[in-house]
Design an enzyme around this catalytic site. Structure first.
Site, PDB file in Angstrom:
ATOM      1  N   HIS A 195      -5.771 -36.299  57.798  1.00 30.07           N
ATOM      2  CA  HIS A 195      -6.929 -36.912  58.341  1.00 30.07           C
ATOM      3  C   HIS A 195      -6.565 -38.304  58.873  1.00 30.07           C
ATOM      4  CE1 HIS A 195      -9.514 -33.954  56.614  1.00 30.07           C
ATOM      5  NE2 HIS A 195      -8.800 -33.929  55.442  1.00 30.07           N
ATOM      6  N   LEU A 196      -6.839 -38.701  60.183  1.00 28.72           N
ATOM      7  CA  LEU A 196      -6.363 -39.826  60.753  1.00 28.72           C
ATOM      8  C   LEU A 196      -7.753 -40.636  61.096  1.00 28.72           C
ATOM      9  CD1 LEU A 196      -3.200 -38.395  62.992  1.00 28.72           C
ATOM     10  CD2 LEU A 196      -3.504 -39.406  60.948  1.00 28.72           C
TER      11      LEU A 196
ATOM     12  N   ASN B 129     -12.521 -33.502  61.361  1.00 30.24           N
ATOM     13  CA  ASN B 129     -13.848 -34.157  60.767  1.00 30.24           C
ATOM     14  C   ASN B 129     -13.920 -35.673  61.117  1.00 30.24           C
ATOM     15  OD1 ASN B 129     -11.965 -34.630  58.899  1.00 30.24           O
ATOM     16  ND2 ASN B 129     -13.132 -34.407  57.202  1.00 30.24           N
TER      17      ASN B 129
ATOM     18  N   ASP C 181     -12.769 -28.082  58.044  1.00 38.26           N
ATOM     19  CA  ASP C 181     -12.146 -28.705  56.869  1.00 38.26           C
ATOM     20  C   ASP C 181     -13.229 -30.006  56.619  1.00 38.26           C
ATOM     21  OD1 ASP C 181     -10.470 -29.035  54.756  1.00 38.26           O
ATOM     22  OD2 ASP C 181      -9.776 -30.703  55.666  1.00 38.26           O
TER      23      ASP C 181
ATOM     24  N   HIS D 198      -5.184 -26.504  51.173  1.00 42.91           N
ATOM     25  CA  HIS D 198      -5.083 -27.046  49.785  1.00 42.91           C
ATOM     26  C   HIS D 198      -5.582 -26.255  48.582  1.00 42.91           C
ATOM     27  CE1 HIS D 198      -9.151 -27.721  50.996  1.00 42.91           C
ATOM     28  NE2 HIS D 198      -8.919 -28.592  51.635  1.00 42.91           N
TER      29      HIS D 198
ATOM     30  N   ASP E 287      -2.945 -33.466  52.732  1.00 40.82           N
ATOM     31  CA  ASP E 287      -4.278 -33.759  52.844  1.00 40.82           C
ATOM     32  C   ASP E 287      -4.405 -35.087  52.788  1.00 40.82           C
ATOM     33  OD1 ASP E 287      -6.980 -33.484  53.113  1.00 40.82           O
ATOM     34  OD2 ASP E 287      -7.333 -32.614  51.029  1.00 40.82           O
TER      35      ASP E 287
ATOM     36  N   HIS F  35      -9.664 -43.685  52.647  1.00 41.96           N
ATOM     37  CA  HIS F  35     -10.892 -44.273  52.806  1.00 41.96           C
ATOM     38  C   HIS F  35     -10.771 -45.726  52.493  1.00 41.96           C
ATOM     39  CE1 HIS F  35     -13.086 -40.417  52.794  1.00 41.96           C
ATOM     40  NE2 HIS F  35     -12.228 -39.732  51.800  1.00 41.96           N
TER      41      HIS F  35
ATOM     42  N   GLY G 289     -10.957 -37.726  48.233  1.00 45.50           N
ATOM     43  CA  GLY G 289      -9.666 -37.704  49.128  1.00 45.50           C
ATOM     44  C   GLY G 289      -8.599 -38.935  48.599  1.00 45.50           C
TER      45      GLY G 289
HETATM   46 ZN   LIG Z   1     -10.503 -29.774  52.908  1.00 41.54          ZN
END
Ligand SMILES: [Zn+2]
Length: 424
Positions: free
Chosen positions: A64-65, A96, A154, A234, A306, A310, A325
């Site tokens: 996730h970027l 997302n 996701d 995952h 993954d 945050h 996460g």
């Molecule tokens: Zn996920």
């Protein structure tokens, strides 16, 4: 030109494990020969890889970027920088973001930003449904033309079996893999960790392993119905792995990935510290044992991080209020060596496969060290001692449960398209 000398080359595609010199010219591999045999490289910059493993470029197919929309937590620039420091030459970013990557203009935005600011290759994953809301199918063909390598909702599962079937049907015709965040939301509702003795002791609401495996079973049956390529993200539960094993034995095009945190930690490691809060949550001891077996016997296709940054303002709060996460890029190789290779669970070649040819196959790509192939190389040590300090991370966020952990072996250099993206 870049001449990587005296390294131990490990290439799962050709089952090579031998001392080799590697010459990169421009963006590609120009030569690969026994040490000292490359003679036409006088002008090349030399990289002495003596004592190091030289492998095809590692791929992280799940990250996730946060760009666009949550740039306080991460950007394509900072996230890909952290990926380079972790030894990854290519990363897939989940859709997302805000807005969700559910159309070709967002996909092009990500591709363009990655070209301008990325430290490694960035391969976007498009949303399976519009806004990942689970109601209508997104513009998958247009996003595919713009550069997505897979689709996923996701963060959550594809909402209904009917929609999952439509998406799989459509993606089969485009030969695009469908990546499922497998979760039955009714079983997981309100939960912040895995249900069990640990959740009872902490007094935190838990979800059963079946919250994942019920959805895996649904999707395996839909993959059989549609003939689609289904990839389980995952994967964390023993019961889910059994479904994937069954699917593979029956010739279905079903694959899966496992994260370093799920093969390293278990629910008993969870405290009230939100750095241990992720989705799917850490499993039971027997789940971790099953994942280690799956990583060894070939049921698991890829290790994926993954990576889920945050910013402290939203993550450093009470356990039940924090988002799910943790960071993943910079500790992945260290944890894989520690848990899988140094422990004797798998061979070094198998570990490299799980980071290279394994995810490449899932994505319909190739990864090998041959003349003419892209000059993407991951160089790592097996024995150099180092300690991970999250405050030195290239990520904008600090949410790692592995801060202060000492490792034996880790990333030494990351080379992308013939250029050094990271050197320790
Ligand atoms: Zn996920």
């Amino acid at each position: 030109m870049l001449l990587i000398k005296n390294g131990r080359v490990l290439d799962p595609a050709s089952n090579t494990d031998a001392p080799r010199d590697l010459l990169l010219d421009g963006e590609h591999i120009a030569d690969i020969s026994a040490p000292g045999k490359i003679t036409h490289a006088d002008s090349a910059q030399a990289f002495d890889a003596a004592g190091f493993i030289v492998a095809p470029g590692f791929i992280d197919m799940h990250a996730h970027l946060r760009e666009p929309g949550q740039e306080n937590s991460e950007t394509i620039e900072t996230g890909s920088h952290a990926a380079a420091r972790g030894g990854f030459t290519a990363i897939c970013c989940m859709p997302n973001t805000r807005p969700v990557n559910d159309n070709a203009s967002i996909t092009r935005f990500i591709v363009d930003r990655a070209k301008a600011f990325g430290h490694v290759r960035v391969w976007p994953i498009g949303a399976a449904s519009i806004g990942s809301k689970g109601e209508g199918i997104s513009e998958i063909a247009a996003m595919h033309d713009a550069g997505i390598v897979a689709v996923s909702d996701d963060g959550k599962p594809i909402a209904t079996a009917k929609l999952a079937r439509q998406i799989m049907d459509y993606c089969r015709s485009l030969d695009v893999p469908v990546i499922e965040h497998a979760e039955d939301v009714s079983l997981a509702a309100g939960a912040v960790m895995r249900e069990g003795i640990a959740s009872t002791r902490l007094g935190l609401p838990g979800m059963p392993a079946a919250a994942e495996s019920v959805c895996v079973a649904r999707d395996v049956q839909l993959a059989e119905l549609t003939g689609a390529r289904l990839h389980i993200a995952h994967l964390s539960a023993k019961s889910s792995l059994a479904q994937v094993r069954f699917a593979k034995q029956n010739g279905l095009r079903v694959t899966c990935e496992v994260t370093p945190h799920h093969f390293t930690l278990i629910d008993e490691d969870v405290s009230y510290d939100s750095k241990y809060k992720m989705n799917p949550p850490l499993g039971a001891r027997e789940d971790r044992e099953a994942l280690l077996e799956g990583l060894a016997d070939g049921t698991v296709d890829a290790i994926a991080t993954d990576h889920a940054p945050h910013e402290p303002a939203i993550k450093d709060v009470e356990f039940d209020k924090a988002p799910f996460g943790i960071l993943g890029f910079e500790t992945a190789i260290g944890l894989a060596l520690e848990q899988l290779v140094h422990s004797g669970r798998i061979t070094l070649m198998r570990m490299v496969e799980l980071f290279t040819t394994g995810p490449a196959r899932v994505l319909g790509k190739e990864r090998k060290l041959n003349i003419g192939e892209p000059g993407d190389i991951t160089i790592f040590s097996l024995d150099r001692p180092w300690t991970y300090s999250v405050k030195e991370s290239a990520s904008k966020s600090r949410n790692s449960p592995f801060d202060g952990r000492s490792f034996k072996g880790g990333p030494a250099a990351t080379i992308v398209a013939g250029k050094i993206a990271f050197k320790n």
